[in-house]
Design an enzyme around this catalytic site. Structure first.
Site, short mmCIF file in Angstrom:
data_model
loop_
_atom_site.label_atom_id
_atom_site.label_comp_id
_atom_site.label_asym_id
_atom_site.label_seq_id
_atom_site.Cartn_x
_atom_site.Cartn_y
_atom_site.Cartn_z
N GLU C 280 -8.73 44.17 24.98
CA GLU C 280 -9.76 43.62 24.34
C GLU C 280 -10.72 44.72 23.15
OE1 GLU C 280 -10.27 39.27 25.36
OE2 GLU C 280 -12.15 40.59 25.74
N GLU C 283 -9.45 46.65 21.27
CA GLU C 283 -8.92 46.07 19.96
C GLU C 283 -10.01 45.30 18.52
OE1 GLU C 283 -7.80 42.31 20.57
OE2 GLU C 283 -7.71 40.48 18.64
N CYS C 300 -10.56 35.28 26.93
CA CYS C 300 -10.12 35.03 28.72
C CYS C 300 -9.90 33.29 29.20
CB CYS C 300 -11.28 35.64 29.54
SG CYS C 300 -11.64 37.41 28.53
N SER C 320 -9.29 37.04 19.88
CA SER C 320 -8.68 38.49 20.29
C SER C 320 -7.29 37.86 21.28
CB SER C 320 -9.19 39.12 21.74
OG SER C 320 -8.08 40.45 22.43
N LYS C 359 -6.64 26.70 33.18
CA LYS C 359 -5.27 27.59 33.63
C LYS C 359 -3.93 27.06 33.48
CE LYS C 359 -7.99 31.40 33.10
NZ LYS C 359 -7.85 32.89 32.58
N GLU C 362 -2.19 26.49 30.88
CA GLU C 362 -2.49 28.21 30.00
C GLU C 362 -0.89 28.92 30.25
OE1 GLU C 362 -5.36 32.18 29.28
OE2 GLU C 362 -4.71 31.44 31.49
N GLU C 367 4.00 30.50 25.36
CA GLU C 367 3.19 31.86 24.72
C GLU C 367 3.13 33.25 25.70
OE1 GLU C 367 2.24 29.52 23.68
OE2 GLU C 367 1.80 29.40 21.32
N CYS C 505 -17.39 31.15 33.93
CA CYS C 505 -16.25 31.02 35.57
C CYS C 505 -16.89 30.18 36.78
CB CYS C 505 -15.18 31.47 35.14
SG CYS C 505 -14.20 32.37 34.47
#
Lengths: 620, 163, 582
Positions: C280, C283, C300, C320, C359, C362, C367, C505
């Site tokens: 990241e 990037e 994230c 990102s 998550k 996710e 992907e 988190c």
């Protein structure tokens, strides 16, 4: 934009044109035909009557006759109502096809059409409105313009002192003067709870904020009540004017009227009144040349009884679900859009201009010690003169039901009157002589409520009536707090059990426990009063509840599940006609012997009763 | 898809255009949601999902909140009503004069329950709480026609008028 | 501050005039029961449990919203109050699916606790129950309306705090329920899957979609190589499930507990976090140096990503492309690590223990697969991991510390602070700064970027000659504010960190749940956050680019950050999501 002088000119000019409606000594040749344009009469085609009248007048060249579509006259049971002034002839239950005769006989030849005259309950023909017993004990303050003026014409409102109270307030009274006048008058909120109106205004004024609001509760959700609707339909400007006065008194410059969408005529006339008031400069900036500004907006409800509760109403005005907010903060501190807000109901506002013009002392001379002025009731149910009445506080229930209402029809007995709608209670015959005011009604387990007064005759089962109201409450509970959301449902389940003949020992006590706790624990007025119909019927008709539980019997004979269809053995000739018609094969027997009904199979449809040629079958 | 017409007319959705105008007049004032929904109900006879979505997008109000408002107020419906919507008043004044029996008769004749629509889409039934014509109790309405002083025996003939 | 004198149950006290009766009672150690109240989030006075008597007042007062006033005399424990509370609770229970024995919240349910506290032994008012179907279509969240008591804490969380509004109260009266638009599954409405509704729920009406069964199955299969990785925030909270004080850092005990469960390897997601920083950060440098789309926003937090896909599809280019740490780590485990260890990646089962329910969804994304294999096969929340340990008879609180397994267990302090708001930003700045300037930082702590709960923090950080403007937002209401700025072209930032959950988190939707009273009186976020910063300080290596495992990984496998291989394994794409089109 009209100046004060121009307004006065309009008043004088219009009054000269319409004073014949009130002046019994008028001798000119003009005639005004007043046709009720309230919801009830409109439903029975008063619009067509007006159209026919206008066409006939034109065709006959009767240039001295004017037709006016007014608000409600009150005697809805005899609608559509047509009144000819100045002679004050009162035609009832007129049909569009009767118009030709009215024109031919009455308007052209001056003869009264006798067959259309209103008959009083005792059958006497009534020539003029004043002769009707229905009107004799009434005292009209709130409804003074209803049935008298064209509600869609601001000039007619102006003619009868319209907007003079606002003028008086703006030109000669301070904010505190206004509040003092209202306080001294003793006026109390007509929405139900009876909170002193002056004190409410005082609280709203005392709240400091640059933005404040006044609001009008016209969400008349109480089924069987239509007072507020009639005021909005018959005299909308009085609300516009009163709200402007209230706004001046508390320091607000914006108002909202929250009206049920189910009242299209009221909404349309109120909107028209607002538009006209704006046009005349009675709303907007620099009202009457002062620096007072005030704007008014209508917000429509969408069918939720709870929105009559003040905080729920505000949620709804703000575009959300009408779920009440906890108080405090009270609306006077944090109301609409979080700003100090004064909320009164329609009937309360409808008293304001008269108090300002005639003074607090005049108003407080009417009524009882603690309940001043008048109250409008919507009489309904098993009563002869269904309609709208305005009576001085302190009048007895007996006077309303029997003298004004004409008693119970069809030779039946008066059993109870229900006031306060789903929040109120039932008053049995023993309380017929109770004077009607806030305190005495709550002392006997009911409440003033918004003014629905439903009369019940002896064929009404009070347990089923309680069930009916609880069904309403369960349907209308917003669902926010558990006592109301679940508690009323549990009460309804018990009541349903009772009327279906499945009541259990202890059910009455369960109802009482639930009722008491729902009243104490609920968040808002809806829940806090929801158990009242049950408590008051238990209080006065406990024996009926007990009969449902212990004997599985409905003393009034209304609860179908508990009636039995039986064959009288003496009368039955054994023809078998009934058993052939019975849809569930519940009837059997041998020909020429008395037949019998199997009660387990019988669905109580009554086909057999109608079929029996010997009248041997009946419900017991 | 939400922007196109779903009424089957194949062309421009004029009703939706009208609703967009109503929304535009609100100037982003979210407190006008009930007003907008009243207009939709009036225009469509119910509040279709794709219209809810347009309201949600243009007024920036979550779909769930709009749905919550629609299901709170009894005036709003989520399904189209029949061509003739029959409404029987169950307000107190009508109830004590026997409107339940009138309602039961309507249900029996049409073979549907309150809230239902007949298979041919012609009739629907609803119960209301007081239309304010208590002087005419019991009251039944068919669309905008009001029938007062009802009793069950009159139902059949009245419905026949709309066949 | 203005003070007033009040008396509660005979106790005279002086309290600030801004207090409610409930605040004052709590201060006096008097316990008033509550259900719907969630301080500063849901103060609606709906549940009627907190009613009290106030002398001179008509009816009961609602103590959670009733402000104190001078001379007020309050009684919280009278027969009438007790009776009323009991009847109300019995009514609630009469409309509640009382399958407590099989409920995930048994033992940590506010309704159950209240039934015990109010001595409910019998329910007098039984009757019909409100309809409501179990909704388990969402990959993250299960809704069980029959257990809902309509306290609306979830709605306030979703609508007010998170600005999502995926759920709301629908219907009226007894038919009222918490639902979605058009009664759809949560899976078919724009829910961000953050799971904050779950942590707000006092009962078992909202819970995570269970993954424990799948994980047990994998562990039991001798042919499957089961690897578990743990997110930074888990170690700061999992002890709470075993009675340890809030904010106890228990990394070693957690590792020991997971090993006892039978995982073949226990790794640290922090290694993945270090990798994320490398990718990241690179990037970001690339975007800054080559005029790329700015601000760049972190990716994230899958709740945040889902929210962006739902609400700001046209701005997805700002995110990102780096996968979140556990996904990166999963991808590396199934490629580099598998190759190195000679394990067939098809027989590998990667489990992530996360403070998060988003998550779960996710990890199921298309992907998030490499060569047809999922990076991560199952996601357990902190709560589920604790549940599995309890099921296996493991008491984490008394375990001896153990170390993460080599070679993938090495991680830096930069990674551990990922678990709280501002952590990703600080970790990125430590690396980006040194990479760009080539100079070692004198002070590693970027205190300016350490965020507050539910807020937006802005800072300008000097890196060489460049003034890097950054913003840190947590909670989706703050995210909305940032995105609206970007939409209007008014966001002056280079880099923005966004976490879906308020506080980041550590207070994620998968973390241990505490009751409303604890939430009101204990700074849960502060204590857990402190544990992570303490862990950061205690580590030898505190910058991601200094992690030897990461260095080795690039040397041996990925070449350099942003390489072709990196993109294949460690980067992802986003897409617009549409709803209500049927």
């Amino acid at each position: 934009m009209k100046t004060l002088a121009e307004l006065n000119e309009i008043r004088e000019k219009t009054l000269s044109e319409i004073s014949l409606r009130t002046n019994r000594n008028y001798t000119g040749r003009e005639k005004h035909i007043l046709v009720c344009g309230g919801t009830g009469c409109t439903s029975s085609h008063s619009k067509e009557i007006i159209a026919n009248l206008e066409a006939g007048i034109k065709a006959n060249g009767l240039d001295n006759v004017r037709v006016i579509r007014t608000g409600c006259f009150g005697l809805c049971a005899r609608g559509p109502i047509v009144v000819v002034r100045p002679e004050d002839t009162f035609y009832a239950m007129v049909k569009p096809e009767d118009v030709d005769e009215i024109i031919e006989k009455h308007l052209k030849n001056g003869e009264i059409v006798e067959r259309l005259l209103c008959k009083d309950v005792d059958g006497t023909l009534v020539k003029s409105l004043d002769e009707l017993n229905f009107y004799k004990k009434q005292h009209r303050i709130v409804l003074k313009n209803c049935g008298l003026i064209d509600p869609e014409n601001i000039d007619e409102y102006l003619a009868f002192d319209g907007y003079k109270a606002l003028e008086k307030v703006l030109t000669s009274m301070s904010q505190d003067d206004v509040i003092k006048e209202i306080s001294d008058s003793g006026l109390r909120g007509r929405g139900g709870a009876g909170f002193p109106t002056g004190r409410k205004w005082q609280f709203a004024k005392a709240s400091e904020n640059e933005q404040k609001y006044v609001a009008c509760n016209a969400d008349e959700g109480d089924p069987g009540a239509f007072m507020d609707r009639s005021v909005l339909e018959g005299d909308p400007h009085t609300i516009v004017e009163a709200m402007a006065i209230a706004a001046y008194a508390i320091g607000a410059n914006k108002g909202y009227v929250y009206v049920r969408a189910e009242y299209p005529i009221a909404v349309q006339r109120l909107q028209k009144a607002i538009d006209q008031a704006k046009e005349y400069g009675l709303l907007g900036e620099n009202i009457m040349g002062t620096d007072f500004k005030f704007d008014l907006e209508i917000r429509l409800g969408a069918g939720a009884f709870v929105c009559g509760e003040e905080t729920a109403l505000m949620e709804s005005v703000e575009g959300r679900r009408g779920e009440p907010r906890p108080r405090p903060p009270f609306p006077a501190v944090k109301g609409l859009f979080g700003k100090p807000t004064l909320l009164n109901n329609v009937e309360t506002y409808a008293n304001i201009t008269q108090i300002i013009l005639n003074g607090a002392a005049w108003f407080s001379s009417i009524g009882t010690e603690k309940s001043k002025g008048t109250k409008v009731f919507a009489l309904g149910g098993n009563i002869n003169n269904v309609g709208l009445v305005e009576v001085p506080m302190g009048i007895t229930l007996r006077e309303i039901v029997f003298d004004i209402g004409g008693g119970v029809p069809n030779g039946k007995e008066f059993k109870a009157a229900q006031t306060g709608g789903p929040s109120g209670g039932c008053l049995p015959a023993e309380h017929l002589d109770t004077p009607i005011d806030y305190e005495s009604l709550s002392a006997i387990g009911s409440m003033m409520g918004s003014g629905g007064l439903i009369v019940m005759d002896d064929s009404t089962c009070m347990v089923n009536l309680a069930r009916f109201f609880l069904d309403f409450t369960v349907d209308e509970s917003c669902g926010k707090c558990p006592p109301c959301r679940i508690g009323t449902k549990r009460m309804l389940e018990i009541l349903e059990r009772l009327v279906n003949g499945k009541g259990k020992e202890g059910d009455i006590e369960k109802l009482e426990t639930l009722a008491m706790n729902i009243k104490r624990s609920s968040l808002c007025g809806l829940g806090q009063t929801a158990p009242n119909p049950v408590l008051s019927t238990i209080k006065y008709y406990r024996d009926e509840y007990e009969a449902h539980i212990k004997e599985k019997r409905c003393p009034a004979g209304e609860c179908k599940a508990m009636t039995k269809v039986v064959i009288d053995k003496e009368k039955c000739k054994g023809c078998s006609a009934c058993s052939r018609k019975c849809p569930v094969n519940a009837i059997s027997g041998e020909i020429k012997q008395p037949f019998e009904i199997d009660q387990d199979k019988c669905i109580k449809c009554g086909v057999c009763i109608a079929t029996c040629p010997f009248k041997a079958i009946s419900r017991v | 898809m939400s922007n196109g017409c779903e009424c089957g007319c194949g062309g421009k959705d004029e009703k939706l255009e009208k609703i967009r105008e109503v929304i535009a007049k609100c100037n982003g004032d979210k407190s006008q949601l009930i007003h907008v929904l009243n207009e939709v109900q009036e225009l469509y006879g119910y509040v279709p999902t794709y219209v809810q979505k347009v309201i949600s997008d243009e007024m920036d109000i979550p779909m769930a909140e709009i749905y919550g408002v629609i299901t709170f107020y009894s005036r709003f419906s989520l399904e189209a009503k029949g061509k003739y919507n029959i409404s029987v008043c169950l307000g107190t004044a009508c109830y004590v004069k026997g409107s339940q029996a009138v309602l039961d008769k309507v249900k029996e004749i049409l073979g549907i329950d309150v809230g239902g629509v007949t298979a041919d889409g012609k009739f629907s039934i609803e119960q209301t709480r007081c239309v304010g014509a208590c002087g005419l109790a019991p009251v039944m309405t068919v669309n905008n026609d009001v029938y007062g002083n009802m009793d069950p025996s009159k139902v059949k003939d009245i419905l026949a008028k709309y066949e | 501050m203005e003070k007033v004198n009040i008396t509660i149950d005979g106790v005279k006290m002086e309290v600030p005039s801004t207090y409610t009766i409930l605040d004052a009672a709590r201060e006096a150690g008097i316990d008033i029961p509550t259900l719907c109240h969630l301080k500063e989030i849901n103060e609606i006075g709906a549940c009627r449990m907190c009613i009290v008597e106030v002398e001179g007042a008509r009816g009961f007062a609602t103590s959670c919203v009733m402000p104190v006033s001078e001379g007020m005399v309050v009684r919280t424990n009278t027969p009438a109050v007790r009776d009323a509370r009991k009847v109300t609770l019995e009514l609630l229970l009469s409309n509640h699916d009382r399958k407590c024995l099989t409920c995930t919240r048994s033992g940590n349910c506010e309704l159950q606790a209240l039934a015990e506290k109010l001595n409910i032994t019998d329910i007098e008012f039984e009757g019909e129950m409100t309809d409501g179907e179990l909704d388990e279509l969402s990959p993250s969240i299960v809704r069980d309306p029959k257990k809902c008591i309509l306290c609306k804490r979830c709605v306030a969380m979703c609508k007010k705090v998170q600005n999502v509004g995926a759920i709301d109260t629908i219907n009226r009266g007894f038919k009222s329920k918490i639902g979605t638009a058009c009664n759809k599954s949560l899976n078919d409405v724009p829910c961000s899957l953050c799971g904050q509704c779950i942590t707000a729920c006092p009962t078992g009406a909202l819970r995570e979609k269970d993954a424990t069964k799948a994980v047990w199955r994998a562990i039991a299969d001798p042919d499957t190589y089961v690897v578990v990785q743990t997110a930074p925030a888990v170690r700061a909270a999992i002890g709470e499930e075993f009675g340890m004080p809030i904010g106890t850092l228990c990394t070693g005990k957690m590792v020991a507990g997971l090993k006892k469960l039978g995982f073949d390897k226990v790794f640290d997601t922090n290694t993945g976090a270090d990798l994320t920083i490398m990718e990241e950060g690179t990037e970001l440098i690339h975007r800054i140096q080559n005029g790329g789309l700015l601000p760049m926003i972190t990716s994230c937090s899958p709740g945040w990503v889902r929210f962006a896909e739902n609400s700001y599809p046209e701005l997805l280019g700002h995110l990102s492309t780096a996968k979140s740490p556990h996904q990166m780590f999963g991808a590396i485990l199934k490629s580099y690590y598998a190759e190195k260890q000679g394990i067939d990646p098809k027989k590998m089962f990667v489990v992530s223990v996360m403070p998060c329910v988003a998550k779960k969804a996710e990890s199921e994304r298309e992907e998030m697969k490499v060569n047809g294999l999922r990076d991560v096969d199952a996601v357990l929340t902190t709560r589920e991991a604790a549940r599995m340990m309890k099921e296996a008879g493991i008491n984490l609180a008394i375990l001896e510390d153990e170390q993460f397994d080599d070679p993938m267990g090495e991680a830096t302090g930069a990674a551990v602070i990922f678990g709280t708001t501002g952590g990703v930003m600080e970790a990125a700045l430590r690396t980006v700064s040194e990479v760009l300037t080539g100079k070692e930082l004198e002070k590693l702590e970027f205190e300016d970027v350490r965020g507050e709960v539910n807020g937006i923090k802005e800072a300008t950080v000097k890196i060489g000659d460049l003034d890097v403007k950054v913003a840190i937002a947590n909670g989706l209401a703050s995210a909305t504010a940032i995105m609206d700025m970007i939409e209007k072209g008014e966001a002056p930032y280079h880099f923005v960190e966004i976490m879906a959950c308020p506080g980041g988190c550590v207070t994620g939707g998968g973390q241990p749940i505490h009751d409303a009273k604890t939430r009101a009186t204990v700074d849960i976020h502060g204590l857990r956050k402190a544990a992570l910063y303490e862990a950061d300080k205690g580590l030898k290596r505190r910058k991601s680019h200094e992690n030897p495992v990461i260095k080795q990984l690039y040397d041996e496998y990925l070449e350099q950050p942003g390489s072709h291989k990196s993109h294949e394994l460690l980067h992802t794409t986003y897409h617009k999501r549409e709803y209500f089109n049927d």
